[in-house]
Design an enzyme around this catalytic site. Sequence first.
Site, PDB file in Angstrom:
ATOM      1  N   ARG A 105      46.280  72.115  48.399  1.00 35.23           N
ATOM      2  CA  ARG A 105      46.250  73.101  47.306  1.00 35.23           C
ATOM      3  C   ARG A 105      44.937  73.869  47.310  1.00 35.23           C
ATOM      4  O   ARG A 105      44.891  75.062  47.033  1.00 35.23           O
ATOM      5  CB  ARG A 105      46.412  72.384  45.956  1.00 35.23           C
ATOM      6  CG  ARG A 105      47.820  71.920  45.690  1.00 35.23           C
ATOM      7  CD  ARG A 105      47.853  70.964  44.508  1.00 35.23           C
ATOM      8  NE  ARG A 105      47.371  71.561  43.288  1.00 35.23           N
ATOM      9  CZ  ARG A 105      46.758  70.883  42.313  1.00 35.23           C
ATOM     10  NH1 ARG A 105      46.559  69.575  42.413  1.00 35.23           N
ATOM     11  NH2 ARG A 105      46.346  71.494  41.233  1.00 35.23           N
TER      12      ARG A 105
ATOM     13  N   SER B 167      49.194  65.765  39.592  1.00 34.54           N
ATOM     14  CA  SER B 167      48.018  65.309  40.325  1.00 34.54           C
ATOM     15  C   SER B 167      47.159  64.401  39.450  1.00 34.54           C
ATOM     16  O   SER B 167      46.801  63.282  39.837  1.00 34.54           O
ATOM     17  CB  SER B 167      47.211  66.538  40.781  1.00 34.54           C
ATOM     18  OG  SER B 167      45.929  66.182  41.204  1.00 34.54           O
TER      19      SER B 167
ATOM     20  N   ASP C  81      48.902  62.467  46.594  1.00 36.99           N
ATOM     21  CA  ASP C  81      48.089  63.439  45.860  1.00 36.99           C
ATOM     22  C   ASP C  81      46.853  63.811  46.667  1.00 36.99           C
ATOM     23  O   ASP C  81      46.444  64.974  46.672  1.00 36.99           O
ATOM     24  CB  ASP C  81      47.657  62.904  44.491  1.00 36.99           C
ATOM     25  CG  ASP C  81      46.729  63.896  43.791  1.00 36.99           C
ATOM     26  OD1 ASP C  81      47.185  65.034  43.549  1.00 36.99           O
ATOM     27  OD2 ASP C  81      45.565  63.572  43.520  1.00 36.99           O
TER      28      ASP C  81
ATOM     29  N   LYS D 281      47.185  59.782  39.678  1.00 35.79           N
ATOM     30  CA  LYS D 281      45.981  58.949  39.886  1.00 35.79           C
ATOM     31  C   LYS D 281      45.717  58.069  38.674  1.00 35.79           C
ATOM     32  O   LYS D 281      45.373  56.897  38.796  1.00 35.79           O
ATOM     33  CB  LYS D 281      44.755  59.845  40.097  1.00 35.79           C
ATOM     34  CG  LYS D 281      44.704  60.534  41.438  1.00 35.79           C
ATOM     35  CD  LYS D 281      43.373  61.226  41.661  1.00 35.79           C
ATOM     36  CE  LYS D 281      43.186  62.484  40.851  1.00 35.79           C
ATOM     37  NZ  LYS D 281      43.848  63.669  41.356  1.00 35.79           N
TER      38      LYS D 281
ATOM     39  N   HIS E 251      40.138  61.849  31.956  1.00 36.38           N
ATOM     40  CA  HIS E 251      40.162  62.751  33.108  1.00 36.38           C
ATOM     41  C   HIS E 251      40.132  64.172  32.588  1.00 36.38           C
ATOM     42  O   HIS E 251      40.728  64.485  31.565  1.00 36.38           O
ATOM     43  CB  HIS E 251      41.431  62.519  33.939  1.00 36.38           C
ATOM     44  CG  HIS E 251      41.328  63.041  35.346  1.00 36.38           C
ATOM     45  ND1 HIS E 251      40.719  62.325  36.358  1.00 36.38           N
ATOM     46  CD2 HIS E 251      41.728  64.194  35.908  1.00 36.38           C
ATOM     47  CE1 HIS E 251      40.772  63.025  37.491  1.00 36.38           C
ATOM     48  NE2 HIS E 251      41.374  64.175  37.242  1.00 36.38           N
TER      49      HIS E 251
HETATM   50  N1  URA Z   1      42.085  67.199  38.553  1.00 38.98           N
HETATM   51  C1  URA Z   1      42.989  66.632  39.380  1.00 38.98           C
HETATM   52  O1  URA Z   1      42.916  65.446  39.685  1.00 38.98           O
HETATM   53  N2  URA Z   1      43.983  67.401  39.864  1.00 38.98           N
HETATM   54  C2  URA Z   1      44.106  68.695  39.555  1.00 38.98           C
HETATM   55  O2  URA Z   1      45.036  69.332  40.012  1.00 38.98           O
HETATM   56  C3  URA Z   1      43.153  69.291  38.693  1.00 38.98           C
HETATM   57  C4  URA Z   1      42.145  68.519  38.196  1.00 38.98           C
END
Ligand code: URA
Length: 424
Positions: free
Chosen positions: A169, A184, A162, A188, A84
């Site tokens: 956000r 965040s 989230d 996930k 990620h």
């Molecule tokens: N990717 C995410 O899933 N969340 C964030 O806050 C920033 C990048």
Amino acid sequence: MNFDAPSVIRTKRDGGALSDAAIDWVIAAYTDGRVADEQMSALLMAIFLRGMTGAEITRWTTAMIASGERFDFGDLGRPLVDKHSTGGVGDKITIPLVPVVLACGAAVPQAAGRGLGHTGGTLDKLEAIPGFTAELSKNRIRQQLSDIGAAIFAAGDLAPADRKIYALRDITATTESLPLIASSVMSKKLAEGARSLVLDVKVGKGAFLKTEAESRELAATMVALGNDSGVPTRALLTDMNRPLGRAVGNAVEVVESLEVLAGGGPDDVVELTLALAAEMLDAAGLDGVDPAQTLRDGTAMDRFRALVAAQGGDLSAPLPIGAHSESVPAPTGGVMGDIDAMAVAMAAWRLGAGRAAPGHPVQFGAGVQIHRRPGESVAAGDALFTLYTDTPERLAPAIAELDGGWTVGPREPVIGPLIIDRIG
Ligand code: URA
């Protein structure tokens, strides 16, 4: 214990630490609608301004995971690994990376995101492919992982807290917060069922956190969250001062990813894809395989075609391109200087590649093509950038965003390394 939103907000507003019980309550209550968007917005701003302790970040992440399902695909008997990114500009790396690691024998359950703030989202890019869907049920994800080894999907029932907080956000200027980014990303990733994880933590003008020190702290926080939850996690710290590659937007980034999968593409996109692939394969225990070979011999491209077809996409259909375009010419000859990632991101956003309000559609054909990358020679009058959009009135404000974001001069710019460090 009974809680109410104003007391929780007040505690954080005044610089206090939230108790585990207060965090569990506010996340659960926001997910099911007992805490209003206005109240969560105020709390997010208080967190943005006051920060969170390590213990608060851990609990906030755990509470977001507990707001939804947690997948477990361990019974499939495949090495499940994911990556990620913390959000970049021209960051299309997931698109070539997933098929590369797939072609090397790993399996990838990837919960991906939509655009956030000035950064693009993998799902918005992939949905530019006609027919492609990221809305997959858990059963379909499992089936796809078993049949072809990968699925790229909207988080859906994973960490629904989230999903709501991410959207909030985006419209409340609270994206650039270390605790909110860390929780965040990790909520996930820990819920999606990967058995190991590689993070691409961006540093510089186009990143959410601009300084190397902040990005290092973000990386260390997320690596600890992963390891403490039993998911071995490591991070690469990578430069995000200039855009990655030559394309920033939605369909234009898919086109560039296809070039990489065909064995070409910009050097920096290839370098980062292969570096992250090497980390993922090592984390998955698959050493001795050469990810670069899968780009040369077409096996990664074959995997990408299979993945897109499994998710309803039609790669034989033309990718959308904005109906209106305008180029920015070089005023003089010389060498292209550095290009500010934030300026290009804002131009792409103004063209319609990102959202102005939650749930709004993006323009798949909107984006910026960069014709001259830093250090390349330029003749007076050469097109440096071409901007695409379906709404011509967006061109002038987008070109204005580029102003001051690039130079042409007599000397090559000094560019640091793309991969700055490895953490974990
Ligand atoms: N990717 C995410 O899933 N969340 C964030 O806050 C920033 C990048």
